[in-house]
Enzyme design. Structure first.
Site, PDB file in Angstrom:
ATOM      1  N   LYS A   1      -0.430  23.502 -34.982  1.00  0.00           N
ATOM      2  CA  LYS A   1       0.692  24.647 -35.526  1.00  0.00           C
ATOM      3  C   LYS A   1      -0.106  25.211 -36.927  1.00  0.00           C
ATOM      4  CE  LYS A   1       4.081  24.049 -32.348  1.00  0.00           C
ATOM      5  NZ  LYS A   1       3.703  22.814 -31.777  1.00  0.00           N
TER       6      LYS A   1
HETATM    7  C1  LIG Z   1       3.867  22.267 -30.388  1.00  0.00           C
HETATM    8  C2  LIG Z   1       2.999  21.264 -29.879  1.00  0.00           C
HETATM    9  C3  LIG Z   1       2.718  21.131 -28.630  1.00  0.00           C
HETATM   10  C4  LIG Z   1       3.067  22.111 -27.584  1.00  0.00           C
HETATM   11  O1  LIG Z   1       2.381  23.577 -27.824  1.00  0.00           O
HETATM   12  P1  LIG Z   1       3.268  24.794 -27.112  1.00  0.00           P
HETATM   13  O2  LIG Z   1       2.376  25.708 -27.536  1.00  0.00           O
HETATM   14  O3  LIG Z   1       4.575  24.710 -27.499  1.00  0.00           O
HETATM   15  O4  LIG Z   1       3.112  24.518 -25.461  1.00  0.00           O
HETATM   16  C5  LIG Z   1       2.042  20.024 -28.167  1.00  0.00           C
HETATM   17  N1  LIG Z   1       1.458  19.307 -29.033  1.00  0.00           N
HETATM   18  C6  LIG Z   1       2.189  19.176 -30.416  1.00  0.00           C
HETATM   19  C7  LIG Z   1       1.637  17.937 -31.268  1.00  0.00           C
HETATM   20  C8  LIG Z   1       2.680  20.189 -31.056  1.00  0.00           C
HETATM   21  O5  LIG Z   1       3.011  20.308 -32.221  1.00  0.00           O
END
Ligand SMILES: *Cc1c(COP(=O)(O)O)cnc(C)c1O
Length: 466
Positions: A112
């Site tokens: 993120k």
């Molecule tokens: C947010 C997240 C996901 C999922 O990602 P999306 O974009 O919501 O599909 C997978 N793994 C981790 C560690 C995350 O923080």
């Protein structure tokens, strides 16, 4: 570049407008009016660029006149300068076919950060041009919250209200949010699931009593700018593996369908993507939708991969829109049916369009721990439970040997160290960049999973429109 809503009736906005708006006023999501496309020689010329420069090249067509090339490059240099690895998103090799794209070298240890470090700077940039303040309201299953709070803490003209489901995020995730004591950061633990939190956030975006008084902004992947920033690492990885002259497949641990949708966008822009493998845990609405056309919510089962414990995948709407002739009216009707009944059937065009690029797999808890063990015993790599679900799906995909398969490593193993330790006996240590997380004071309020209580809390603290 102009941005239009997937539900067809919100006004079109430029990039700065879409970034500040987050969700469209008709309940839809903003998408670019058309996909920019690079030629093979343009893509070939990107090989070897430093990450911040590659990011500027990929994103400029989406940003359009909202930022000059020079300014965008300054911002990408600042955003990616905070990463702990020179390559920003380094690629590791598992075996002859399988690769790992490490997306967790940012400040809060999950992918993120790649988008949110930039988004924090974009908010500041665009708000400085206006007299307005922004009230960010977000829901998190753990990683978005910590990354967004890090990205906006202490920034001028922004307040952030972050809802997380109480007791359903890991201790590291919670502390990364609640130990940030900047006055513009407001952590709220709600009773309920992530989907409950997300539904309340969406409701606030469509509540005139709130949108009339405050400029509500989004840091969830409903915000287009986040997905745009994620397109970059698909290019970065594929270029290293021989693109544009060789197609590459990606396995993506998926929750809200944001990360994997960025891969779809990369393909629309001309990157040769052989396959996008959507990996889910037992919360498998996307696996069911892609394999049978049935998009129906079940109940959320908490797992060791909490960021994927989701039954409503917001960004799937962007794909359905693109695959159904970009007909906003028809999609608005389809989504209204889903919102009323929690069930929806994909049209034939949507099913066939998705099948051309996507496959999917669901990992049981045992598959996840096997994948963690396999990576450790065969490759000496500790991987987190989310990444392990991606790796399981990658290895089960049965793609021909000549197609490299890149698993997206979405979190640092130390973020979920109990699960990693259970599978391998190894306890990953926290990188020094998180500092004295376990000694710091926490600040968070508990609220019931009740929209009126949350709206009242936000309204009592946010800065009204100028
Ligand atoms: C947010 C997240 C996901 C999922 O990602 P999306 O974009 O919501 O599909 C997978 N793994 C981790 C560690 C995350 O923080």
């Amino acid at each position: 570049m102009e941005y239009i809503s997937t539900r067809g009736s919100a006004p079109a906005l430029d990039f700065a407008g879409a970034t500040l708006a987050g969700l469209a006023s008709d309940g839809g999501l903003y998408v670019p009016r058309a996909w920019p496309r690079f030629s093979t020689s343009e893509i070939a010329a990107m090989a070897g660029l430093p990450y911040a420069e590659l990011a500027q090249r990929i994103m400029q067509p989406f940003v359009g006149d909202s930022l000059s090339a020079e300014r965008l490059l300054e911002l990408t240099r600042v955003a990616y300068g905070r990463f702990a690895h020179k390559a920003v998103t380094p690629l590791e090799q598992f075996d002859e076919q399988h690769w790992l794209l490490e997306l967790f070298h940012g400040p809060t240890l999950a992918f993120k950060d790649v988008a949110l470090q930039l988004l924090g700077l974009l908010f500041e940039e665009f708000l400085a041009r206006s007299d307005e303040n922004l009230t960010i309201v977000g829901a998190t299953s753990g990683d978005t919250g910590s990354a967004a709070i890090d990205a906006v803490a202490g920034r001028a003209k922004v307040d952030i209200f972050m809802l997380h489901p109480k007791g359903r995020v890991s201790e590291v995730q919670r502390r990364q949010m609640t130990t940030v004591l900047a006055p513009n950061v407001h952590n709220i633990a709600i009773s309920g699931t992530f989907d409950d939190a997300q539904a309340m956030v969406k409701r606030m975006f469509n509540d005139p009593a709130m949108t009339g008084r405050f400029n509500i902004g989004a840091v969830n992947s409903i915000n287009w700018a986040r997905l745009m920033a994620q397109v970059v690492y698909y290019f970065a990885a594929a270029l290293q593996l021989g693109a544009p002259h060789r197609p590459v497949a990606f396995a993506v641990p998926t929750g809200n369908f944001g990360d994997v949708f960025a891969g779809y966008v990369a393909a629309q822009m001309g990157l040769p993507v052989a396959r996008l493998i959507v990996a889910t845990n037992v919360n498998d609405i996307l696996h069911r939708a892609l394999s049978t056309g049935d998009y129906s919510t079940g109940t959320v089962t908490p797992t060791a991969a909490p960021s994927m414990d989701i039954q409503v995948s917001s960004n799937f709407e962007r794909l359905l829109f693109d695959l159904a002739g970009r007909d906003g009216r028809a999609l608005a009707a389809q989504m209204a049916g889903f919102e009323a009944s929690s069930t929806m059937q994909l049209t034939n065009a949507q099913r066939e369009g998705a099948a051309a690029l996507f496959t999917s797999a669901r990992a049981e808890p045992d598959d996840m721990s096997h994948a963690i063990r396999w990576a450790w015993e065969n490759c000496g790599e500790l991987i987190d439970p989310h990444t392990a679900i991606g790796l399981h799906a990658a290895r089960a995909s049965g793609l021909p040997r000549e197609v490299p398969v890149v698993t997206l490593a979405t979190a640092h193993p130390a973020k979920f160290r109990d699960a990693v330790e259970r599978a391998t006996g190894q306890r990953p240590s926290l990188p020094s960049r998180v500092g004295d997380l376990f000694e710091r004071e926490e600040r968070c309020v508990d609220l019931p999973g009740d929209y009126a209580a949350i709206a009242e809390y936000v309204a009592g603290r946010a800065v009204p429109k100028g």
